[in-house]
Design a protein around this motif. Structure first.
Motif, mmCIF file in Angstrom:
data_model
loop_
_atom_site.group_PDB
_atom_site.id
_atom_site.type_symbol
_atom_site.label_atom_id
_atom_site.label_comp_id
_atom_site.label_asym_id
_atom_site.label_seq_id
_atom_site.Cartn_x
_atom_site.Cartn_y
_atom_site.Cartn_z
ATOM 1 N N UNK A 65 0.044 41.065 50.971
ATOM 2 C CA UNK A 65 0.268 39.641 51.211
ATOM 3 C C UNK A 65 1.181 39.121 50.104
ATOM 4 N N UNK A 66 2.305 38.481 50.447
ATOM 5 C CA UNK A 66 3.139 37.884 49.397
ATOM 6 C C UNK A 66 2.464 36.634 48.844
ATOM 7 N N UNK A 67 2.487 36.486 47.540
ATOM 8 C CA UNK A 67 1.918 35.319 46.868
ATOM 9 C C UNK A 67 2.915 34.798 45.844
ATOM 10 N N UNK A 68 2.936 33.481 45.644
ATOM 11 C CA UNK A 68 3.843 32.937 44.634
ATOM 12 C C UNK A 68 3.277 33.098 43.232
ATOM 13 N N UNK A 69 4.121 33.484 42.307
ATOM 14 C CA UNK A 69 3.723 33.462 40.902
ATOM 15 C C UNK A 69 3.667 32.005 40.485
ATOM 16 N N UNK A 70 2.720 31.647 39.679
ATOM 17 C CA UNK A 70 2.580 30.261 39.262
ATOM 18 C C UNK A 70 3.803 29.763 38.522
ATOM 19 N N UNK A 71 4.242 28.578 38.837
ATOM 20 C CA UNK A 71 5.420 28.011 38.184
ATOM 21 C C UNK A 71 5.168 27.748 36.707
ATOM 22 N N UNK A 72 3.940 27.453 36.347
ATOM 23 C CA UNK A 72 3.627 27.169 34.950
ATOM 24 C C UNK A 72 2.884 28.321 34.293
ATOM 25 N N UNK A 73 2.861 29.471 34.941
ATOM 26 C CA UNK A 73 2.143 30.621 34.395
ATOM 27 C C UNK A 73 3.077 31.813 34.256
#
Length: 102
Positions: A65-73
């Motif tokens: 499943x593709x997941x976004x890396x956190x923008x602030x992490x």
């Protein structure tokens, strides 16, 4: 597993994913992506990320499943940008390097 490529277009990214999954004998349940243009085509009406359909199909084929890396992490990206910059400065690789924090 690593592969150096000249382009980051969709066919190349898909080939690299398939090559990595085959070499590793499987795929992870989730693959984290930053907002690279090859993977993310925009945001949906509800604010969720819309992934490239071919990437989603490939992930589904391998059970990921593709997941976004956190923008602030930035630690979710494992500092890959920092390591590539360090590699570019210390490597004896004869080719040119472009380092970017985007």
């Amino acid at each position: 597993w690593a592969r150096f490529v000249v382009h980051q277009d969709l066919p190349t990214v898909l080939r690299c994913h398939a090559g990595a999954f085959e070499a590793l004998g499987g795929a992870p349940r989730e693959v984290l992506y930053d907002r690279m243009k090859t993977a993310v085509i925009g945001e949906g009406d509800t604010g969720g990320i819309v992934y490239n359909r071919a990437l989603v199909d490939l992930a589904r084929h391998y059970g990921s499943i593709p997941r976004p890396a956190g923008l602030t992490a930035p630690k979710q990206k494992a500092g890959s940008s920092d390591r590539s910059a360090t590699f570019a400065r210390t490597s004896s690789w004869p080719g040119p390097f472009a380092t970017s924090k985007t």
